[in-house]
Motif scaffolding. Sequence first.
Motif, PDB file in Angstrom:
ATOM      1  N   THR A  55       0.859  -1.177   0.000  1.00 44.04           N
ATOM      2  CA  THR A  55       0.000   0.000   0.000  1.00 44.04           C
ATOM      3  C   THR A  55       0.897   1.230   0.000  1.00 44.04           C
ATOM      4  O   THR A  55       2.107   1.122   0.195  1.00 44.04           O
ATOM      5  N   SER A  56       0.284   2.375  -0.213  1.00 41.15           N
ATOM      6  CA  SER A  56       1.051   3.625  -0.177  1.00 41.15           C
ATOM      7  C   SER A  56       0.436   4.624   0.794  1.00 41.15           C
ATOM      8  O   SER A  56       0.845   5.773   0.838  1.00 41.15           O
ATOM      9  N   SER A  57      -0.539   4.160   1.584  1.00 38.94           N
ATOM     10  CA  SER A  57      -1.208   5.094   2.494  1.00 38.94           C
ATOM     11  C   SER A  57      -1.412   4.463   3.864  1.00 38.94           C
ATOM     12  O   SER A  57      -1.432   3.239   4.006  1.00 38.94           O
ATOM     13  N   GLN A  58      -1.601   5.316   4.852  1.00 42.22           N
ATOM     14  CA  GLN A  58      -1.892   4.829   6.194  1.00 42.22           C
ATOM     15  C   GLN A  58      -3.256   4.151   6.242  1.00 42.22           C
ATOM     16  O   GLN A  58      -3.446   3.185   6.980  1.00 42.22           O
ATOM     17  N   GLU A  59      -4.177   4.655   5.449  1.00 40.73           N
ATOM     18  CA  GLU A  59      -5.503   4.040   5.390  1.00 40.73           C
ATOM     19  C   GLU A  59      -5.405   2.622   4.850  1.00 40.73           C
ATOM     20  O   GLU A  59      -6.045   1.701   5.366  1.00 40.73           O
ATOM     21  N   GLY A  60      -4.614   2.457   3.802  1.00 43.61           N
ATOM     22  CA  GLY A  60      -4.415   1.127   3.220  1.00 43.61           C
ATOM     23  C   GLY A  60      -3.735   0.196   4.193  1.00 43.61           C
ATOM     24  O   GLY A  60      -4.083  -0.986   4.303  1.00 43.61           O
ATOM     25  N   GLU A  61      -2.764   0.728   4.925  1.00 46.11           N
ATOM     26  CA  GLU A  61      -2.068  -0.076   5.930  1.00 46.11           C
ATOM     27  C   GLU A  61      -3.036  -0.537   7.016  1.00 46.11           C
ATOM     28  O   GLU A  61      -3.046  -1.706   7.403  1.00 46.11           O
ATOM     29  N   ALA A  62      -3.875   0.369   7.491  1.00 45.22           N
ATOM     30  CA  ALA A  62      -4.861   0.024   8.520  1.00 45.22           C
ATOM     31  C   ALA A  62      -5.840  -1.025   7.999  1.00 45.22           C
ATOM     32  O   ALA A  62      -6.206  -1.965   8.727  1.00 45.22           O
ATOM     33  N   TYR A  63      -6.258  -0.895   6.749  1.00 45.09           N
ATOM     34  CA  TYR A  63      -7.199  -1.848   6.154  1.00 45.09           C
ATOM     35  C   TYR A  63      -6.583  -3.247   6.090  1.00 45.09           C
ATOM     36  O   TYR A  63      -7.215  -4.240   6.465  1.00 45.09           O
ATOM     37  N   ILE A  64      -5.346  -3.320   5.628  1.00 42.13           N
ATOM     38  CA  ILE A  64      -4.680  -4.624   5.501  1.00 42.13           C
ATOM     39  C   ILE A  64      -4.451  -5.239   6.877  1.00 42.13           C
ATOM     40  O   ILE A  64      -4.678  -6.437   7.080  1.00 42.13           O
ATOM     41  N   LYS A  65      -4.038  -4.432   7.847  1.00 39.79           N
ATOM     42  CA  LYS A  65      -3.852  -4.955   9.204  1.00 39.79           C
ATOM     43  C   LYS A  65      -5.173  -5.466   9.771  1.00 39.79           C
ATOM     44  O   LYS A  65      -5.190  -6.480  10.473  1.00 39.79           O
ATOM     45  N   ALA A  66      -6.257  -4.794   9.470  1.00 40.50           N
ATOM     46  CA  ALA A  66      -7.571  -5.243   9.934  1.00 40.50           C
ATOM     47  C   ALA A  66      -7.928  -6.597   9.321  1.00 40.50           C
ATOM     48  O   ALA A  66      -8.503  -7.454   9.992  1.00 40.50           O
ATOM     49  N   LEU A  67      -7.583  -6.797   8.056  1.00 48.12           N
ATOM     50  CA  LEU A  67      -7.829  -8.094   7.411  1.00 48.12           C
ATOM     51  C   LEU A  67      -7.099  -9.208   8.147  1.00 48.12           C
ATOM     52  O   LEU A  67      -7.593 -10.333   8.254  1.00 48.12           O
TER      53      LEU A  67
END
Length: 94
Positions: A55-67
Amino acid sequence: MNYSGNLTVINVMEPIVADVLEEHYVRAGILKCTCDRCKLDILLLTLNHLPSRYTSSQEGEAYIKALYMNPQHQSDVLREITESVKIIENKPNH
């Protein structure tokens, strides 16, 4: 591909695997060797056996960690770390 120099690319699996390794093996005192070289080798070997999640964003990072809060995904990560620990402990790189 052209992209702005301000963007960073993050493989979110790195902190996920590092956290699981730290929690389940390092803090628990399970590893035979806790030198930085062995821990890094375990991390790298594990990352090579798991799918990358970029990912390239903090939002994307949070989403992937949530998965990866899903028990099956956590089990997959732990299984791969366990295999990597076995390999590195049997043939350390030092």
